[in-house]
Write an enzyme that holds these catalytic residues in place. Structure first.
Site, mmCIF file in Angstrom:
data_model
loop_
_atom_site.group_PDB
_atom_site.id
_atom_site.type_symbol
_atom_site.label_atom_id
_atom_site.label_comp_id
_atom_site.label_asym_id
_atom_site.label_seq_id
_atom_site.Cartn_x
_atom_site.Cartn_y
_atom_site.Cartn_z
ATOM 1 N N ARG A 90 0.819 -1.219 0.000
ATOM 2 C CA ARG A 90 0.000 0.000 0.000
ATOM 3 C C ARG A 90 0.851 1.266 0.000
ATOM 4 N NH1 ARG A 90 -2.209 1.143 6.093
ATOM 5 N NH2 ARG A 90 -0.225 0.872 7.173
ATOM 6 N N HIS A 160 -8.460 -4.154 2.172
ATOM 7 C CA HIS A 160 -8.900 -3.452 3.394
ATOM 8 C C HIS A 160 -9.985 -2.417 3.067
ATOM 9 C CE1 HIS A 160 -8.703 -1.888 7.352
ATOM 10 N NE2 HIS A 160 -7.618 -1.136 7.271
ATOM 11 N N ASP A 205 -13.152 -5.002 15.956
ATOM 12 C CA ASP A 205 -11.948 -5.438 15.249
ATOM 13 C C ASP A 205 -11.932 -6.966 15.261
ATOM 14 O OD1 ASP A 205 -9.530 -5.718 14.031
ATOM 15 O OD2 ASP A 205 -8.421 -4.404 15.393
ATOM 16 N N GLU A 262 -13.646 -6.723 4.902
ATOM 17 C CA GLU A 262 -12.471 -7.019 4.103
ATOM 18 C C GLU A 262 -12.339 -8.509 3.795
ATOM 19 O OE1 GLU A 262 -9.053 -5.589 6.271
ATOM 20 O OE2 GLU A 262 -10.322 -4.228 7.423
#
Length: 287
Positions: A90, A160, A205, A262
């Protein structure tokens, strides 16, 4: 098919970074930054608003991740290893291999190969490709990794994906019932999701292990189908108010307008033998 960067396919975008804009014949469109092969925008045909969240405080500069859109985590997911968080893909400029715009489906292929910089922290020879397709109510992103070296390697990865919502407190994720997950917000516990739908209340999360191939994001009277192949897991993430306030590139209350769902290979590494190619994909379809 056009792979030239001199005829307007690649244009300067925010921060002077190079971007490719894909527009299908029906008006569906997407934007991809060569920095990270990062999909920053997706608008389905017939819609005006973006279905991806991009923070107004995102930094657009080399060496810095963009906050929002679809960052590629590779060859390491999160902090699951010795590499920088989410790996180097990324943060690296990819090459545009080809772009086909204006047809029934707009398609672009981006490529990243190993370099002295990547070899210094991850000593493997590879070719990674991202193929982005947009048409009608859908966008698909196929991520492929080929081992071009003489030794096997393993990696973890994710697409993501930041999805835009009006208010995450009114959103629900459906389709994960009965799936075991790693709850990082609760200290890496591994319970099983027993609820028909996941509601977002504070920080979430979770890495759902061996997850269903299709889940739905329901919010505000509309539905977004999130489907994947090749990736074993599904990550659901929202930082919540406290953690979001510590993110310099997250706009005020930005966490209320986004939810990450994701496609991921995070529970167990992917192993690729010399000469082999692994492929995983994620598609988003507006309903």
């Amino acid at each position: 098919m056009d792979n030239s960067q001199s005829d307007g396919i690649v244009q300067s975008g925010p921060g002077g970074l190079p971007f490719v804009t894909l527009i299908a014949a029906d008006g569906a469109r997407a934007a991809v930054c060569l920095h990270g092969a990062h999909v920053t925008s997706w608008v389905p045909a017939g819609e005006d608003g973006d279905r991806l969240f991009l923070s107004s405080r995102s930094e657009f500069r080399e060496g810095t991740a963009i906050r929002g859109g679809v960052p590629i985590s590779f060859p390491q997911f999160a902090t699951q290893g010795p590499l920088p968080k989410h790996g180097f893909a990324r943060l690296t400029t990819w090459a545009l291999v080809s772009a086909d715009r204006g047809g029934a489906e707009a398609v672009a292929v981006f490529r990243l190969t190993d370099s002295a910089e990547t070899q210094a922290i991850w000593p493997h020879a590879f070719v990674a490709e991202l193929t982005v397709r947009v048409a009608g109510a859908a966008i698909s992103m196929e991520f492929a990794v080929t081992n071009t070296g003489s030794d096997p390697f393993s990696f973890t990865a994710a697409l993501h994906t930041y999805l835009r919502v009006e208010d995450v407190r009114e959103a629900a994720v459906v389709g994960l019932q009965g799936t075991r997950y790693r709850d990082k917000a609760a200290g890496e516990t591994e319970p099983e999701d027993r609820e028909r739908e996941l509601r977002i209340e504070g920080e979430v999360d979770r890495v759902y292990l061996n997850a269903p191939r299709t889940v739905e994001l329901q919010e505000g009277g509309r539905t977004l189908e999130v489907a994947s192949t090749g990736f074993a897991d599904v990550v659901v993430w929202n930082p919540g108010a406290e953690a979001a306030a510590k993110l310099a590139d997250m706009e005020p209350d930005g966490h209320l307008r986004m939810l990450c769902i994701e496609a991921a290979a995070a529970g167990s590494p992917v192993y690729v033998a010399p000469g082999e190619r692994w492929t995983g994909s994620q598609s988003l379809t507006a309903r």
